[in-house]
Design a protein around this motif. Sequence first.
Motif, PDB file in Angstrom:
ATOM      1  N   ASP A 154      -4.888   3.186  -4.068  1.00  0.00           N
ATOM      2  CA  ASP A 154      -5.269   3.988  -5.225  1.00  0.00           C
ATOM      3  C   ASP A 154      -4.033   4.508  -5.950  1.00  0.00           C
ATOM      4  O   ASP A 154      -3.061   4.932  -5.312  1.00  0.00           O
TER       5      ASP A 154
ATOM      6  N   TYR B  81      -7.738   6.630   0.325  1.00  0.00           N
ATOM      7  CA  TYR B  81      -7.166   6.019   1.527  1.00  0.00           C
ATOM      8  C   TYR B  81      -8.250   5.214   2.238  1.00  0.00           C
ATOM      9  O   TYR B  81      -9.284   5.749   2.631  1.00  0.00           O
ATOM     10  N   ASP B  82      -7.965   3.932   2.408  1.00  0.00           N
ATOM     11  CA  ASP B  82      -8.964   3.003   2.929  1.00  0.00           C
ATOM     12  C   ASP B  82      -8.822   2.726   4.421  1.00  0.00           C
ATOM     13  O   ASP B  82      -9.806   2.401   5.077  1.00  0.00           O
TER      14      ASP B  82
ATOM     15  N   TYR C 134       0.838  -1.195   0.000  1.00  0.00           N
ATOM     16  CA  TYR C 134       0.000   0.000   0.000  1.00  0.00           C
ATOM     17  C   TYR C 134       0.874   1.248   0.000  1.00  0.00           C
ATOM     18  O   TYR C 134       1.930   1.266   0.649  1.00  0.00           O
TER      19      TYR C 134
ATOM     20  N   SER D 296      -3.342   3.517   1.274  1.00  0.00           N
ATOM     21  CA  SER D 296      -4.100   3.624   0.033  1.00  0.00           C
ATOM     22  C   SER D 296      -3.617   2.630  -1.005  1.00  0.00           C
ATOM     23  O   SER D 296      -2.415   2.447  -1.188  1.00  0.00           O
TER      24      SER D 296
ATOM     25  N   TYR E  26      -2.807   8.112  -5.017  1.00  0.00           N
ATOM     26  CA  TYR E  26      -2.614   8.319  -3.576  1.00  0.00           C
ATOM     27  C   TYR E  26      -1.900   9.632  -3.277  1.00  0.00           C
ATOM     28  O   TYR E  26      -2.120  10.244  -2.238  1.00  0.00           O
TER      29      TYR E  26
END
Length: 123
Positions: free
Chosen positions: A101, A110-111, A32, A99, A104
């Motif tokens: 993504d 952002y998870d 990540y 993240s 980012y």
Amino acid sequence: QAQLVESGGGLVQAGGSLRLSCAGSGRTFSNYAMGWFRQAPGKEREFVAAIRWSGASTYYADSVKGRFTISRDNAKNTVYLQMNSLKPEDTAVYYCAASADSYYYTGRGYDYWGQGTQVTVSS
């Protein structure tokens, strides 16, 4: 359950330094991108810095460029934020986040989020 836990915040005088840490647990975050955000009282949360999963690329908000450094240790599942030359306007709750993504570095996607750590810079 995946978690991010920040530490290292505190009270420091202007011009001082602090090093924030963000430890991941419950899953590996090595694949990540990781970011740091902050939120001051009465203000919206803002992007501070981000680092690619490999550590090869880093991004900073203009307000902290040259003073803050983001780094990571994937073996420890941990990301850091070294903050130097702190200013009173850096006072905020600092959050780390993860993240997956591609964008980012814009502060989006952002998870996973930590609970935050308070940084207070006195003048």
